[in-house]
Design a protein around this motif. Sequence first.
Motif, short mmCIF file in Angstrom:
data_model
loop_
_atom_site.label_atom_id
_atom_site.label_comp_id
_atom_site.label_asym_id
_atom_site.label_seq_id
_atom_site.Cartn_x
_atom_site.Cartn_y
_atom_site.Cartn_z
N TRP A 113 0.79 -1.23 0.00
CA TRP A 113 0.00 0.00 0.00
C TRP A 113 0.82 1.29 0.00
O TRP A 113 0.26 2.39 -0.03
CB TRP A 113 -0.94 0.00 1.19
CG TRP A 113 -2.01 -1.05 1.10
CD1 TRP A 113 -2.98 -1.16 0.14
CD2 TRP A 113 -2.22 -2.14 2.01
NE1 TRP A 113 -3.77 -2.24 0.39
CE2 TRP A 113 -3.35 -2.87 1.54
CE3 TRP A 113 -1.59 -2.58 3.17
CZ2 TRP A 113 -3.83 -4.00 2.17
CZ3 TRP A 113 -2.07 -3.71 3.81
CH2 TRP A 113 -3.18 -4.41 3.31
N GLY A 114 2.14 1.18 0.11
CA GLY A 114 2.99 2.35 0.00
C GLY A 114 3.08 3.21 1.24
O GLY A 114 3.68 4.29 1.21
N ARG A 115 2.51 2.73 2.35
CA ARG A 115 2.54 3.54 3.57
C ARG A 115 2.26 2.65 4.78
O ARG A 115 1.80 1.51 4.63
CB ARG A 115 1.53 4.68 3.50
CG ARG A 115 0.10 4.21 3.28
CD ARG A 115 -0.85 5.35 3.04
NE ARG A 115 -1.09 6.12 4.24
CZ ARG A 115 -1.90 7.16 4.30
NH1 ARG A 115 -2.50 7.59 3.19
NH2 ARG A 115 -2.09 7.81 5.42
N LEU A 116 2.50 3.21 5.95
CA LEU A 116 2.14 2.56 7.21
C LEU A 116 1.67 3.64 8.16
O LEU A 116 2.38 4.62 8.39
CB LEU A 116 3.34 1.81 7.80
CG LEU A 116 3.14 1.22 9.21
CD1 LEU A 116 2.05 0.16 9.21
CD2 LEU A 116 4.46 0.65 9.74
N ASP A 117 0.48 3.47 8.71
CA ASP A 117 -0.08 4.47 9.60
C ASP A 117 -0.19 4.00 11.05
O ASP A 117 0.05 4.78 11.97
CB ASP A 117 -1.48 4.88 9.11
CG ASP A 117 -1.44 5.50 7.74
OD1 ASP A 117 -0.84 6.58 7.60
OD2 ASP A 117 -1.99 4.90 6.80
N ALA A 158 9.12 2.40 13.62
CA ALA A 158 9.67 3.70 13.98
C ALA A 158 10.83 4.08 13.05
O ALA A 158 11.01 5.26 12.73
CB ALA A 158 10.14 3.70 15.43
N ALA A 159 11.62 3.09 12.64
CA ALA A 159 12.71 3.38 11.70
C ALA A 159 12.16 3.91 10.39
O ALA A 159 12.73 4.84 9.78
CB ALA A 159 13.54 2.12 11.47
N HIS A 160 11.04 3.34 9.94
CA HIS A 160 10.40 3.84 8.72
C HIS A 160 9.92 5.26 8.91
O HIS A 160 10.17 6.14 8.06
CB HIS A 160 9.23 2.94 8.33
CG HIS A 160 8.29 3.56 7.35
ND1 HIS A 160 8.64 3.82 6.03
CD2 HIS A 160 7.01 4.02 7.51
CE1 HIS A 160 7.63 4.39 5.42
NE2 HIS A 160 6.64 4.53 6.28
N ARG A 175 0.64 5.90 14.59
CA ARG A 175 0.15 5.39 15.86
C ARG A 175 0.69 3.98 16.14
O ARG A 175 0.80 3.16 15.22
CB ARG A 175 -1.38 5.31 15.87
CG ARG A 175 -2.09 6.64 15.60
CD ARG A 175 -2.00 7.55 16.80
NE ARG A 175 -2.81 8.75 16.62
CZ ARG A 175 -2.34 9.93 16.22
NH1 ARG A 175 -1.05 10.06 15.91
NH2 ARG A 175 -3.14 10.97 16.13
N ILE A 176 1.00 3.71 17.41
CA ILE A 176 1.30 2.36 17.87
C ILE A 176 0.41 2.07 19.07
O ILE A 176 0.30 2.90 19.99
CB ILE A 176 2.78 2.21 18.28
CG1 ILE A 176 3.70 2.42 17.07
CG2 ILE A 176 3.04 0.82 18.88
CD1 ILE A 176 5.18 2.41 17.41
N PRO A 214 9.29 12.73 18.20
CA PRO A 214 9.82 13.62 17.16
C PRO A 214 9.47 13.18 15.74
O PRO A 214 9.60 13.98 14.81
CB PRO A 214 11.34 13.55 17.39
CG PRO A 214 11.49 13.18 18.83
CD PRO A 214 10.36 12.25 19.09
N TYR A 215 9.03 11.93 15.57
CA TYR A 215 8.66 11.44 14.24
C TYR A 215 7.14 11.46 14.02
O TYR A 215 6.65 10.88 13.06
CB TYR A 215 9.17 10.01 14.05
CG TYR A 215 10.56 9.77 14.57
CD1 TYR A 215 11.59 10.69 14.33
CD2 TYR A 215 10.86 8.65 15.34
CE1 TYR A 215 12.87 10.48 14.83
CE2 TYR A 215 12.13 8.43 15.83
CZ TYR A 215 13.14 9.35 15.58
OH TYR A 215 14.40 9.14 16.08
N GLY A 216 6.42 12.13 14.93
CA GLY A 216 4.98 12.21 14.79
C GLY A 216 4.23 10.97 15.21
O GLY A 216 3.10 10.74 14.78
#
Length: 330
Positions: A113-117, A158-160, A175-176, A214-216
């Motif tokens: 899907w080109g992303r991770l939310d 988180a690395a992504h 979100r996690i 810091p990464y939102g």
Amino acid sequence: MDRGPAERQQPDRQPADKESAMNHPLAKDRVVVVTGAGRGLGRAHALAFARAGARVLVNDLGVALDGGDGGETPAAQVAGEIRAAGGEAAVSTDDVADTTGAANLVHTALERWGRLDTLVNNAGFLRDRMLVNLDEDDWDAVVRVHLRGHFLPMRQAAAHWRAETKAGRRPEAARIVNTSSGAGLLGAVGQGSYAASKAGIAALTLVAAEEFAPYGVQVNALAPAARTRMTERVFAETMAAPADDGSFDAMAPENVSPLVVYLGSPASHGITGRVFEAEGGRITVMDGWRRAATTDKAARWDPAELDAPLRALLSKSPDPEPVYGARPPE
């Protein structure tokens, strides 16, 4: 194979209106990874996210209750349910407690899907033993799947998100949602390895919330009470479904999922580093370790003089919540 009452009840398989059921705005078009999503709570979370409009990567290793070979493909079954209801899903059978498996989990979502939310860490199993009967292999196996199985997917996700931030594409609502337990927050007799792992997850959540901010990224955890393969045997009477009289099934795993969807959505803006307890229709903010009464001699104590001041401190401090399974006071 009989998967138990929680898995046999499937009220969400065939919604009457597929389009409206899969178009709730709360998680619309988000890409959500749910680990341990083949049964019980994970399955309920995956289906709830799909109903809220998310594209869901359903991860499950397909193992038995004790972590052995499960002999089936529950992740594919849940993904099939989502697609049958008009949603979008993909399957992962990666071991999330393995470095390569955790990396594959994130890679699969990005490739598809080109992303991770949102990442929902839910995978786990039990090997109940009293501590004097708990061998090292059982301890290691439970700690591995729960604690390591939370750490590695979080690190990969988180690395992504960090890379995206450095490239000028800071996520707005990453979100996690982690899964702790009342056993981890209060203790549980006969579940030393499980309780220690779940306590570790609660602490790990607090650290991750600060480090990933810091990464939102917002990071929260919940301690669910629901009927799953891990609870319906140990707490059979408490977890039993009510008679078919239309009364509220407080232990249904589906009751927990709305909180998970909310915490995994943009709507939860500003809520991070928190642990919630969820049971039936009740949601509780858990108030972790906090300083209670204190005393300060401003010098080194002698062991022989500690009895009176310590007992005075304890008399001014709240009594601890009882450990699950503790013997009643005499």
